[in-house]
Enzyme design. Structure first.
Site, mmCIF file in Angstrom:
data_model
loop_
_atom_site.group_PDB
_atom_site.id
_atom_site.type_symbol
_atom_site.label_atom_id
_atom_site.label_comp_id
_atom_site.label_asym_id
_atom_site.label_seq_id
_atom_site.Cartn_x
_atom_site.Cartn_y
_atom_site.Cartn_z
ATOM 1 N N HIS A 138 0.833 -1.207 0.000
ATOM 2 C CA HIS A 138 0.000 0.000 0.000
ATOM 3 C C HIS A 138 0.870 1.260 0.000
ATOM 4 O O HIS A 138 1.270 1.764 1.049
ATOM 5 C CB HIS A 138 -0.924 0.001 1.219
ATOM 6 C CG HIS A 138 -2.027 1.015 1.128
ATOM 7 N ND1 HIS A 138 -3.327 0.737 1.515
ATOM 8 C CD2 HIS A 138 -2.051 2.294 0.680
ATOM 9 C CE1 HIS A 138 -4.081 1.814 1.310
ATOM 10 N NE2 HIS A 138 -3.320 2.773 0.815
ATOM 11 N N ASP B 107 -8.731 2.925 -3.642
ATOM 12 C CA ASP B 107 -8.222 3.539 -2.411
ATOM 13 C C ASP B 107 -8.269 5.061 -2.463
ATOM 14 O O ASP B 107 -7.886 5.682 -3.451
ATOM 15 C CB ASP B 107 -6.781 3.115 -2.138
ATOM 16 C CG ASP B 107 -6.289 3.632 -0.794
ATOM 17 O OD1 ASP B 107 -6.885 3.259 0.216
ATOM 18 O OD2 ASP B 107 -5.334 4.424 -0.764
ATOM 19 N N HIS C 137 1.571 5.130 -2.105
ATOM 20 C CA HIS C 137 1.139 6.151 -3.072
ATOM 21 C C HIS C 137 2.395 6.774 -3.678
ATOM 22 O O HIS C 137 3.152 7.434 -2.982
ATOM 23 C CB HIS C 137 0.281 7.211 -2.385
ATOM 24 C CG HIS C 137 -1.001 6.657 -1.833
ATOM 25 N ND1 HIS C 137 -2.140 6.539 -2.591
ATOM 26 C CD2 HIS C 137 -1.296 6.145 -0.619
ATOM 27 C CE1 HIS C 137 -3.107 5.991 -1.854
ATOM 28 N NE2 HIS C 137 -2.619 5.737 -0.644
ATOM 29 N N ASN D 166 -5.999 9.354 7.016
ATOM 30 C CA ASN D 166 -7.295 8.707 6.932
ATOM 31 C C ASN D 166 -7.093 7.245 6.545
ATOM 32 O O ASN D 166 -6.566 6.982 5.472
ATOM 33 C CB ASN D 166 -8.162 9.422 5.883
ATOM 34 C CG ASN D 166 -9.579 8.897 5.891
ATOM 35 O OD1 ASN D 166 -9.973 8.162 6.784
ATOM 36 N ND2 ASN D 166 -10.339 9.255 4.875
ATOM 37 N N ASN E 146 -4.667 5.987 -7.316
ATOM 38 C CA ASN E 146 -5.337 7.298 -7.253
ATOM 39 C C ASN E 146 -4.379 8.430 -7.608
ATOM 40 O O ASN E 146 -4.170 9.376 -6.857
ATOM 41 C CB ASN E 146 -5.967 7.537 -5.871
ATOM 42 C CG ASN E 146 -4.963 7.493 -4.744
ATOM 43 O OD1 ASN E 146 -3.933 6.841 -4.847
ATOM 44 N ND2 ASN E 146 -5.256 8.204 -3.673
ATOM 45 N N ASP F 217 0.968 2.664 3.733
ATOM 46 C CA ASP F 217 0.106 3.747 3.241
ATOM 47 C C ASP F 217 0.939 5.017 3.035
ATOM 48 O O ASP F 217 0.498 6.130 3.319
ATOM 49 C CB ASP F 217 -1.074 3.999 4.184
ATOM 50 C CG ASP F 217 -2.157 4.872 3.538
ATOM 51 O OD1 ASP F 217 -2.065 5.161 2.332
ATOM 52 O OD2 ASP F 217 -3.097 5.278 4.266
ATOM 53 N N ARG G 81 2.283 8.773 -6.493
ATOM 54 C CA ARG G 81 1.917 10.118 -6.986
ATOM 55 C C ARG G 81 2.190 10.373 -8.467
ATOM 56 O O ARG G 81 1.852 11.447 -8.962
ATOM 57 C CB ARG G 81 2.601 11.220 -6.174
ATOM 58 C CG ARG G 81 2.376 11.141 -4.685
ATOM 59 C CD ARG G 81 0.923 11.184 -4.308
ATOM 60 N NE ARG G 81 0.720 11.357 -2.874
ATOM 61 C CZ ARG G 81 -0.385 11.017 -2.226
ATOM 62 N NH1 ARG G 81 -1.403 10.484 -2.886
ATOM 63 N NH2 ARG G 81 -0.504 11.202 -0.942
#
Lengths: 427, 318
Positions: free
Chosen positions: A63, A155, A65, A281, A97, A308, A67
């Site tokens: 998990h 996600d 990110h 979050n 995302n 995350d 970017r």
């Protein structure tokens, strides 16, 4: 091909083989060649004295990110991969995302190609569940998997429609991939900036109740039962979620779960007087929740640790708490926090920590690595568990600096990170 | 005795009993200034104060402005329409630009909780919180306490119930901190949808029904109910709110004693409070407004480095 690599006299910890002993590890032709006291030194081999170090299968983070594309001021696939290997992580799963989102085969191919070009950690794209992450139409799982996607997830945007989640779980079975869900009942959580509890009350911030996560966890477990699909529950943060997962596993459902280092380390008290590096979050919860997450990592109710990793620019976090974005970076501190909080904290053995950070994610998401069995890919981490380092935010490999652990001294210095037999990080 | 307030007044949570008492005591002589023919003392002559209001406000802004002018400060009002984000300039940039013009103090009203602390941590000027989101509104609570002290002589042991939308209220939070610090017993009362989670952990009693609160309290601080609480679903209707939680003469008539009635304004007559109560003999709503100027003068004066003793000596002020 790279020269053979021999780690001598390291403590080899590989839960996939029930191994925890001081020995030698030989890497040759990109693969683990042998483990044993009697392993010879091939011609031209680089010999590394690993006395006092732990040699383990490279860590895998499902998990992250990265970017890119679209938010390269926060991170790129290359800087994210550099950050990963600096933390001993050899495989990272990139959440879709981005801008644009990764909801089709060419976008998946882009992420994979950029990962390969960086040549650091293995970068595994995750595709979207729904087109545009809009929550209505299924994305083309088949084509995305063919292009290299290892899972699907919306996600950042919880899948609110139970019908969509049902079809996603059913359809994903065809391809044998997990559906990773960010569990959050949106109407319950809307506008929330932190955990709903005494700290939010004190600070006058809108809270996100634990129930917002738990309702979706319960729903997802029920749908896993209905469909037989593999639901992977992202960043579990509440004691209620742990209870629900435990029950689902007792029922034999195909449910796996991850927890983030910040959720087993920090509580909502860490928000203090509006520290935006404690805003994420799901939010930091209460001490009882943190204890439940730790217990779930110990007994395997929560299968794995995932960071995350969520880079944000300095400016984005340097603002009013309500307006600051959610998330912190985590790749470079995950191993050290695992050692400090879980191993030194008496929650897990070192071997179980490696299981949660390497073997389990590889096994559950069908990824290479997660083992040092001879003949498998040589994705390896070597770290000195006794040495300490101080988190200096100006010297991190990530492009962003949004960590709540800046300035803290932590145990566990990564000495070598090896991907496919090649040393990609060393200190 | 000199009690320092520190650089900023962000809230009452971190103030001691001595600091709060010092502000209230310093406000006493300032009350008299506003009763003079020439309503001005030179205490802040030469000081520059910016009133930085990111949210519309009439009463608080005017009250601060009067306080500043009666202390002879030079003031500028900045009304930032909408949020700083929509303007494109960040809060910290706005403040740094103002500070580059060599100001001494900023009075800030902002829609985000924590905005005053955020600003105070980043600029050298004194920062006074004139209301930040749902966090604190310290000068409002101070004027409430000054008014209660005028009426009852002491806050110690007083039973004060805060009635209404506590969830969204910065006034409620500042009152809870300030009153408990001065030894009052504090309760909150309102629909459960408008009470914050775990609020009893702040040291307050929770009354689910206003009738019980009225029976218990010496004073009620009645909060304004925003119309949008109905449209966003916290309560079914204003009419029902008035019937169940409104402070009405009918409900007060059953109280064992006369209750002192406070309201931070602006009032919704017929919703959270009936006119008969607001205009009745036990209402101190207008004295609150009068005290607001004195309390704000005291805060400005103390933050600017004035001592409590000098404030009461009269010589420096005349």
């Amino acid at each position: 091909m790279n020269a053979p690599l021999l780690f001598r006299d390291g403590r080899i910890v590989d839960p996939s083989q029930g191994l925890d002993e001081v020995s030698h590890l030989l890497i040759q032709d990109g693969k683990v060649a042998a483990i044993g006291r009697d392993v010879g030194v091939p011609d031209g081999a680089e010999v590394i004295d690993a006395t006092g170090w732990v040699i383990a299968p490279g860590l895998i983070d499902v998990h992250v990110h990265l970017r890119e594309p679209g938010q390269e001021d926060r991170e790129t696939i290359a800087t994210g991969a550099a950050s990963a290997v600096a933390g001993g992580i050899t495989g990272i799963c990139a959440m879709p995302n981005t801008d644009p989102v990764i909801d089709n085969q060419s976008a998946v191919g882009f992420v994979k190609a950029r990962g390969e070009a960086a040549g650091l950690a293995r970068v595994y794209p995750i595709g979207c569940i729904s087109v545009g992450q809009r929550g209505d139409q299924l994305a083309e799982f088949g084509e995305m998997v063919a292009a290299g996607a290892v899972a699907v997830s919306d996600d950042g945007h919880p899948v609110m429609s139970s019908q969509l989640m049902r079809t996603a779980l059913e359809y994903a079975r065809t391809f044998g991939i997990p559906v990773a869900d960010h569990c959050e009942d949106m109407p319950l959580a809307v506008g929330g900036a932190m955990h709903e509890g005494i700290v939010a009350t004190r600070l006058g911030l809108k809270g996100i109740p634990s129930a917002a996560e738990e309702i979706q966890v319960a729903r997802d477990c029920i749908l896993a039962g209905l469909t037989g699909g593999h639901i992977h529950l992202c960043h579990m943060s509440t004691r209620g979620s742990v209870d629900l997962i435990r029950r689902a596993k007792e029922q034999g459902l195909s449910v796996t779960a991850e927890a983030a280092p910040h959720h087993y380390t920090l509580t909502h008290e860490r928000v203090g007087d509006y520290d935006t590096n404690a805003k994420m979050n799901p939010p930091l919860r209460e001490a009882e929740d943190r204890e439940a997450i730790r217990a779930a990592l110990a007994d395997g109710t929560i299968d794995c640790i995932a960071t995350d990793h969520a880079p944000h620019t300095y400016d984005a976090k340097e603002r009013e708490f309500d307006d600051a974005p959610n998330g912190i970076i985590g790749l470079e501190t995950a191993l050290s926090l695992g050692l400090r909080e879980l191993v030194q904290g008496g929650v897990l053995s070192l071997s179980t920590l490696i299981e949660r950070m390497s073997c389990a994610p590889a096994r559950l998401w069908h990824l290479p690595g997660g083992t040092l069995r001879p003949g498998t890919v040589a994705d390896v981490v070597a770290f000195d568990p006794a040495a300490e380092w101080t988190v200096d935010i100006s010297r991190l490999c990530s492009r962003s600096r949004n960590t709540p652990w800046g300035g803290e001294t932590m145990p566990g210095v990564v000495r070598r990170t090896v991907v496919g037999g090649r040393v990609v990080y060393s200190t | 005795m000199t009690v320092s307030l520190g650089k900023d007044l962000v809230g009452l949570e971190h103030l001691s009993r001595e600091q709060i008492t010092a502000i209230l005591d310093t406000a006493e002589p300032f009350k008299e200034v506003s009763e003079r023919q020439i309503k001005k003392v030179p205490a802040l002559r030469g000081k520059t104060i910016v009133n930085l209001f990111f949210e519309p406000s009439t009463r608080t802004r005017i009250s601060f402005e009067f306080a500043e002018k009666r202390l002879s400060a030079d003031t500028v009002n900045v009304a930032a329409s909408g949020s700083s984000v929509s303007k494109g300039e960040t809060l910290v940039d706005t403040a740094r630009n103002l500070e580059a013009m060599r100001i001494d103090m900023v009075v800030i009203r902002h829609g985000s909780s924590g905005a005053a602390k955020f600003l105070g941590d980043r600029i050298n000027s004194n920062v006074i919180n004139a209301g930040d989101g749902k966090h604190e509104h310290p000068t409002q609570a101070l004027l409430d306490m000054l008014t209660l002290r005028d009426r009852f002589g002491s806050i110690e042991g007083l039973k004060v119930c805060i009635v209404g939308d506590v969830l969204h209220s910065r006034v409620a939070r500042s009152n809870i901190w300030g009153l408990t610090r001065l030894g009052a017993e504090v309760a909150v009362c309102g629909p459960a949808t408008l009470l914050p989670r775990d609020v009893e952990q702040l040291g307050v009693t929770v009354f689910p029904r206003v009738e019980a609160a009225i029976e218990w309290a010496d004073a009620l601080n009645v909060l304004r109910l925003q119309l949008e609480r109905m449209t966003s679903g916290f309560i079914p209707s204003l009419r029902e709110y008035n019937r169940v939680f409104g402070v009405t003469a009918e409900k007060l008539a059953r109280a064992p004693k006369d209750l002192c009635i406070l309201h931070p304004g602006p009032m919704n007559r017929g919703v959270e409070i009936d006119s008969e109560v607001a205009d009745g003999p036990h209402s101190v709503i207008l004295p609150q407004v009068t005290n607001g100027v004195a309390v704000r003068m005291a805060v400005l004066y103390l933050l600017a480095g004035g001592s409590q003793d000098a404030g009461s000596s009269g010589s420096e002020m005349s």
